[in-house]
Every structure is written in C-alpha cells, then in structure tokens.
Design a protein around this motif. Structure first.
Motif, PDB file in Angstrom:
ATOM      1  N   THR A 279     104.805 -34.289  12.861  1.00 20.55           N
ATOM      2  CA  THR A 279     104.306 -33.530  11.706  1.00 20.55           C
ATOM      3  C   THR A 279     103.934 -34.466  10.564  1.00 20.55           C
ATOM      4  OG1 THR A 279     105.618 -31.584  12.282  1.00 20.55           O
ATOM      5  CG2 THR A 279     104.855 -31.756   9.997  1.00 20.55           C
ATOM      6  N   LYS A 280     104.786 -35.441  10.300  1.00 17.55           N
ATOM      7  CA  LYS A 280     104.513 -36.409   9.233  1.00 17.55           C
ATOM      8  C   LYS A 280     103.304 -37.277   9.578  1.00 17.55           C
ATOM      9  CE  LYS A 280     109.313 -36.727   7.647  1.00 17.55           C
ATOM     10  NZ  LYS A 280     110.494 -37.624   7.513  1.00 17.55           N
ATOM     11  N   LEU A 281     103.193 -37.674  10.847  1.00 22.58           N
ATOM     12  CA  LEU A 281     102.057 -38.500  11.257  1.00 22.58           C
ATOM     13  C   LEU A 281     100.741 -37.772  11.005  1.00 22.58           C
ATOM     14  CD1 LEU A 281     101.732 -40.681  14.419  1.00 22.58           C
ATOM     15  CD2 LEU A 281      99.915 -39.105  13.831  1.00 22.58           C
ATOM     16  N   ILE A 282     100.693 -36.499  11.335  1.00 18.57           N
ATOM     17  CA  ILE A 282      99.477 -35.715  11.136  1.00 18.57           C
ATOM     18  C   ILE A 282      99.105 -35.666   9.653  1.00 18.57           C
ATOM     19  CG2 ILE A 282      98.491 -33.386  11.309  1.00 18.57           C
ATOM     20  CD1 ILE A 282     100.136 -33.083  13.922  1.00 18.57           C
ATOM     21  N   GLU A 283     100.101 -35.646   8.782  1.00 16.27           N
ATOM     22  CA  GLU A 283      99.849 -35.621   7.341  1.00 16.27           C
ATOM     23  C   GLU A 283      99.197 -36.919   6.865  1.00 16.27           C
ATOM     24  OE1 GLU A 283     103.572 -34.867   5.480  1.00 16.27           O
ATOM     25  OE2 GLU A 283     103.736 -32.811   6.228  1.00 16.27           O
ATOM     26  N   TYR A 284      99.612 -38.057   7.439  1.00 13.27           N
ATOM     27  CA  TYR A 284      99.081 -39.351   7.017  1.00 13.27           C
ATOM     28  C   TYR A 284      97.770 -39.713   7.716  1.00 13.27           C
ATOM     29  CZ  TYR A 284     103.609 -40.210   4.786  1.00 13.27           C
ATOM     30  OH  TYR A 284     104.725 -40.130   3.997  1.00 13.27           O
ATOM     31  N   HIS A 285      97.554 -39.145   8.888  1.00 14.22           N
ATOM     32  CA  HIS A 285      96.350 -39.450   9.657  1.00 14.22           C
ATOM     33  C   HIS A 285      95.115 -38.928   8.921  1.00 14.22           C
ATOM     34  CE1 HIS A 285      94.093 -40.406  13.274  1.00 14.22           C
ATOM     35  NE2 HIS A 285      93.539 -39.217  13.236  1.00 14.22           N
ATOM     36  N   PRO A 286      93.984 -39.663   8.946  1.00 10.54           N
ATOM     37  CA  PRO A 286      92.764 -39.190   8.264  1.00 10.54           C
ATOM     38  C   PRO A 286      92.400 -37.775   8.691  1.00 10.54           C
ATOM     39  CG  PRO A 286      92.490 -41.446   9.006  1.00 10.54           C
ATOM     40  CD  PRO A 286      93.795 -40.989   9.578  1.00 10.54           C
ATOM     41  N   HIS A 287      92.206 -36.894   7.716  1.00 11.61           N
ATOM     42  CA  HIS A 287      92.018 -35.473   8.001  1.00 11.61           C
ATOM     43  C   HIS A 287      90.738 -35.170   8.774  1.00 11.61           C
ATOM     44  CE1 HIS A 287      95.554 -34.594   5.751  1.00 11.61           C
ATOM     45  NE2 HIS A 287      95.054 -35.022   4.599  1.00 11.61           N
ATOM     46  N   LYS A 288      89.738 -36.031   8.660  1.00 11.88           N
ATOM     47  CA  LYS A 288      88.488 -35.794   9.357  1.00 11.88           C
ATOM     48  C   LYS A 288      88.512 -36.302  10.796  1.00 11.88           C
ATOM     49  CE  LYS A 288      85.490 -35.755   5.275  1.00 11.88           C
ATOM     50  NZ  LYS A 288      84.316 -36.358   4.622  1.00 11.88           N
ATOM     51  N   ARG A 289      89.628 -36.911  11.188  1.00  9.18           N
ATOM     52  CA  ARG A 289      89.737 -37.449  12.542  1.00  9.18           C
ATOM     53  C   ARG A 289      90.787 -36.658  13.311  1.00  9.18           C
ATOM     54  NH1 ARG A 289      86.986 -41.994  12.998  1.00  9.18           N
ATOM     55  NH2 ARG A 289      87.987 -42.481  14.986  1.00  9.18           N
ATOM     56  N   THR A 290      90.479 -36.319  14.557  1.00 12.83           N
ATOM     57  CA  THR A 290      91.386 -35.523  15.374  1.00 12.83           C
ATOM     58  C   THR A 290      92.201 -36.418  16.305  1.00 12.83           C
ATOM     59  OG1 THR A 290      89.514 -35.162  16.857  1.00 12.83           O
ATOM     60  CG2 THR A 290      90.038 -33.404  15.298  1.00 12.83           C
ATOM     61  N   LEU A 291      93.290 -35.863  16.802  1.00 11.09           N
ATOM     62  CA  LEU A 291      94.224 -36.608  17.641  1.00 11.09           C
ATOM     63  C   LEU A 291      94.428 -35.925  18.981  1.00 11.09           C
ATOM     64  CD1 LEU A 291      96.964 -37.244  14.934  1.00 11.09           C
ATOM     65  CD2 LEU A 291      95.716 -39.067  16.100  1.00 11.09           C
ATOM     66  N   ASP A 292      94.661 -36.732  20.012  1.00 15.39           N
ATOM     67  CA  ASP A 292      95.143 -36.211  21.281  1.00 15.39           C
ATOM     68  C   ASP A 292      95.851 -37.338  22.025  1.00 15.39           C
ATOM     69  OD1 ASP A 292      93.199 -37.794  22.477  1.00 15.39           O
ATOM     70  OD2 ASP A 292      91.953 -36.136  23.174  1.00 15.39           O
ATOM     71  N   THR A 293      96.146 -37.138  23.300  1.00 15.25           N
ATOM     72  CA  THR A 293      96.878 -38.143  24.078  1.00 15.25           C
ATOM     73  C   THR A 293      95.973 -38.945  24.998  1.00 15.25           C
ATOM     74  OG1 THR A 293      97.375 -36.486  25.774  1.00 15.25           O
ATOM     75  CG2 THR A 293      99.004 -36.785  24.023  1.00 15.25           C
ATOM     76  N   GLY A 294      94.650 -38.822  24.813  1.00 17.24           N
ATOM     77  CA  GLY A 294      93.746 -39.584  25.665  1.00 17.24           C
ATOM     78  C   GLY A 294      93.900 -39.199  27.124  1.00 17.24           C
ATOM     79  N   PHE A 295      94.036 -40.209  27.983  1.00 16.51           N
ATOM     80  CA  PHE A 295      94.178 -39.980  29.425  1.00 16.51           C
ATOM     81  C   PHE A 295      95.645 -39.853  29.843  1.00 16.51           C
ATOM     82  CE2 PHE A 295      89.916 -41.378  29.083  1.00 16.51           C
ATOM     83  CZ  PHE A 295      89.242 -41.034  30.235  1.00 16.51           C
ATOM     84  N   PHE A 296      96.553 -40.035  28.902  1.00 20.19           N
ATOM     85  CA  PHE A 296      97.971 -40.199  29.213  1.00 20.19           C
ATOM     86  C   PHE A 296      98.521 -39.069  30.090  1.00 20.19           C
ATOM     87  CE2 PHE A 296     102.550 -40.130  28.149  1.00 20.19           C
ATOM     88  CZ  PHE A 296     102.872 -41.465  28.399  1.00 20.19           C
ATOM     89  N   LEU A 297      98.228 -37.835  29.766  1.00 20.51           N
ATOM     90  CA  LEU A 297      98.812 -36.697  30.471  1.00 20.51           C
ATOM     91  C   LEU A 297      97.954 -36.178  31.623  1.00 20.51           C
ATOM     92  CD1 LEU A 297     100.185 -34.658  27.423  1.00 20.51           C
ATOM     93  CD2 LEU A 297     101.419 -36.244  28.922  1.00 20.51           C
ATOM     94  N   LYS A 298      96.832 -36.810  31.871  1.00 21.03           N
ATOM     95  CA  LYS A 298      95.947 -36.345  32.926  1.00 21.03           C
ATOM     96  C   LYS A 298      96.464 -36.711  34.316  1.00 21.03           C
ATOM     97  CE  LYS A 298      91.726 -36.633  30.128  1.00 21.03           C
ATOM     98  NZ  LYS A 298      91.413 -35.200  30.133  1.00 21.03           N
ATOM     99  N   ASP A 299      96.009 -35.957  35.288  1.00 18.37           N
ATOM    100  CA  ASP A 299      96.270 -36.285  36.691  1.00 18.37           C
ATOM    101  C   ASP A 299      95.241 -37.331  37.106  1.00 18.37           C
ATOM    102  OD1 ASP A 299      96.236 -36.361  39.524  1.00 18.37           O
ATOM    103  OD2 ASP A 299      97.001 -34.296  39.625  1.00 18.37           O
ATOM    104  N   PRO A 300      95.685 -38.458  37.693  1.00 22.04           N
ATOM    105  CA  PRO A 300      94.711 -39.484  38.108  1.00 22.04           C
ATOM    106  C   PRO A 300      93.588 -38.945  38.984  1.00 22.04           C
ATOM    107  CG  PRO A 300      96.948 -40.312  38.320  1.00 22.04           C
ATOM    108  CD  PRO A 300      97.063 -38.853  38.001  1.00 22.04           C
ATOM    109  N   ALA A 301      93.884 -37.920  39.771  1.00 22.92           N
ATOM    110  CA  ALA A 301      92.868 -37.340  40.663  1.00 22.92           C
ATOM    111  C   ALA A 301      91.781 -36.621  39.889  1.00 22.92           C
ATOM    112  CB  ALA A 301      93.527 -36.391  41.657  1.00 22.92           C
ATOM    113  N   ASP A 302      92.083 -36.233  38.637  1.00 20.25           N
ATOM    114  CA  ASP A 302      91.115 -35.499  37.839  1.00 20.25           C
ATOM    115  C   ASP A 302      90.230 -36.403  36.996  1.00 20.25           C
ATOM    116  OD1 ASP A 302      92.117 -33.122  38.796  1.00 20.25           O
ATOM    117  OD2 ASP A 302      93.542 -32.893  37.146  1.00 20.25           O
ATOM    118  N   VAL A 303      90.540 -37.704  37.001  1.00 20.84           N
ATOM    119  CA  VAL A 303      89.769 -38.663  36.201  1.00 20.84           C
ATOM    120  C   VAL A 303      88.654 -39.225  37.061  1.00 20.84           C
ATOM    121  CG1 VAL A 303      89.826 -40.790  34.859  1.00 20.84           C
ATOM    122  CG2 VAL A 303      91.798 -39.230  34.839  1.00 20.84           C
ATOM    123  N   GLN A 304      87.449 -38.874  36.730  1.00 20.27           N
ATOM    124  CA  GLN A 304      86.292 -39.314  37.517  1.00 20.27           C
ATOM    125  C   GLN A 304      85.439 -40.269  36.698  1.00 20.27           C
ATOM    126  OE1 GLN A 304      86.030 -38.472  40.700  1.00 20.27           O
ATOM    127  NE2 GLN A 304      87.843 -37.156  40.591  1.00 20.27           N
TER     128      GLN A 304
END
Length: 304
Positions: A279-304
């Motif tokens: 929650t605190k990180l989101i407050e400090y992160h630039p508001h015009k930029r969005t966040l996610d986990t990138g490829f971290f949580l993806k299934d390797p089989a789904d990455v093409q």
C-alpha cells in the motif's frame, strides 16, 4: 544473505539510499552503461564510492552497454579509473569488454548482464567459467524458470524486484528522426510515450540517449508481495531500478524493500506486513505509471 541493490541518480540520493538500508549502489555513465536514471560524472562516481565504502556498503558500476568501435578504445582507461576507486563490481554484457578485462588483467569482479539474454542456468554457468561472479537474469522469466535457474546456477543470480522493463532497444536515434521529420522540438526526453491505436491504456515510455532509443513496457514491475518466494528459491540479489521513480520517492520505496528484507531475515514476513508495505509503495510510485508482476506469475507454457 539478501543483497538489496539500487540505482542512484545523484550523490545526494546515493547517501539517502545507503541510509535507507540499500546494500549496493548501482551507478555509471551512459558512455558505458545502459538505461541509468542519470549519467554521472567521474567525480560523482568517485564521491559515491568513498561514501559507500565509509559506510561498509558496496558500489557496482554499469559497463553493460553494447560497445561499438567508437567506444571500445575507451574501455581500458575506464577500467583503470574504476580500479583506482576500488569499486566492488561492474556489470558487463558485451563479450568484447570481457575480452579486454582478461587481456589487461583487470582486477574487477564482473556480473554478466546482457539484459534479455540470460534465460538458462547453462548460460549463467558458461560465463561463470569465464570469470563472472554473478549474472542478471532476464526480466521476461516466470517464477518457475527463475527457480530452475537459481537451483542450477553456480554463481548468484540477480532479479529486478521493482522498476521499469525495457522491451526494445535500437541503436538508431528514432526520436531525433521523428521530430526532425515532423519539424517539432523534443523538449522533454523522458516524458514521452507511445500507445497502441486500439489500446488507449497502453503507455510505452520511450527516450533516446547516447546508446540509442529505449522503449519500456506499460507496467513497471513490483515483486514486493512475492519476496518470500524469492527467498525460498534462494534468489537473494534484489534490484531496484529508479529510472522512472525519481528523488525522495525512490528512497522511500527502497526503505520499504529494506524493511521487507529484514522481515524475511528475521522470519517475520506476514501477509499483513506485505499488504501494508505494498500500500505504501503504491503511494510513492509515480501515479501515471502502473504496476504488475511482469512474467513472474505466468505459466511458462503460456509465454510465447
């Protein structure tokens, strides 16, 4: 031991990051390093090294640019400068630079960092046999892949836990060409972005420097909620990249990761702590930029 690595855009910010709990400062100049939050002068790098070593902390200097013939002759002189400073490590992605490192018998530990290229333990171990003391893993890897690499690698591996992801790099001055063609002035290089015509929510940041044109993914990476998973996988070198998070905001985010690191070391990590820090990180992160986990949580089989 977990190592928290963070970029520094100035001497002032470097001091603040050390006070925030960062273990290693990542700095350099764009003649030799790629996508730094600021290209620092040699005097600034020298002062940062002095401050870090006075506080028993480390400095890693970026030498991971793709070196063309116009700059290869500058490499030995820069090696000499960094050896005089007794920097703790450098990052290299160009085999030609590694060749010069060995040829001149340079006593600088290097971390292999060719950006998107490190995607297997065999590649990590190949460069380990050629003197690498660590390797920066590609940002387009899933947790399953990261775990497999870390398990089989013979040297420590580093992952990005916060920051922007570059998805395209061209040596060509694409922005200069564009503004020249449209007869416009480019007055703010790092605030530019592209969007897909049919996806207005896309926001591909783009800027140009001495190394060419760089385009970044719409979402920045935030793996703070999953740091415990990295610990379990024995991935203990965590990188914070502040190229688009400037000044004190980046320092405050570094403090959050330092607190999370200590909680992991003390076996005090909890869902409540993770949620509070996020929650605190989101407050400090630039508001015009969005966040996610990138490829971290993806299934390797789904990455093409």
């Amino acid at each position: 031991m977990i190592e928290l690595i963070a970029t520094a855009e100035s001497v002032h910010q470097a001091k603040s990051l050390l006070n925030a709990g960062v273990d290693t400062l990542y700095v350099g100049e764009d003649t030799f390093g790629l996508r730094l939050p600021a290209s620092l002068s040699r005097e600034e790098v020298k002062e940062i090294c002095y401050i870090a070593h006075e506080n028993n902390k480390k400095v890693c200097v970026a030498m991971n640019a793709i070196i063309h013939n116009d700059r290869i002759k500058l490499i030995p002189g820069y090696f000499e400068f960094l050896q005089e400073l007794m920097v703790d490590s450098i990052t290299i992605g160009d085999p030609g630079v590694i060749h010069l490192l060995h040829k001149h018998q340079v006593q600088l530990p290097y971390v292999y960092d060719p950006h998107t290229m490190v995607t297997s333990a065999k590649q990590v171990n190949f460069w380990a046999q050629r003197g690498a003391k660590g390797a920066v893993l590609a940002r387009e890897l899933t947790y399953q892949e990261l775990t497999s690499i870390a398990t089989n690698a013979t040297i420590p591996v580093e992952v990005l836990v916060y920051g922007a992801t570059c998805i395209h790099h061209s040596k060509r001055p694409l922005l200069t060409n564009y503004f020249s063609y449209t007869k416009q002035q480019n007055e703010n290089n790092k605030n530019l972005f592209m969007a897909e015509p049919k996806k207005s929510e896309t926001h591909y940041s783009i800027y140009e420097d001495i190394n060419g044109t760089h385009i970044f993914d719409t979402n920045d990476i935030n793996l703070l909620p999953y740091l415990e998973k990295l610990v379990h996988a024995r991935i203990l070198k965590w990188k914070l990249d502040g190229i688009y998070t400037n000044g004190q905001a980046f320092v405050e985010i570094a403090k959050l990761f330092a607190e999370a690191k200590q909680a992991c070391l003390d076996d005090a990590w909890s869902k409540q702590l993770q949620e509070n820090l996020t929650t605190k990180l989101i407050e400090y992160h630039p508001h015009k930029r969005t966040l996610d986990t990138g490829f971290f949580l993806k299934d390797p089989a789904d990455v093409q």
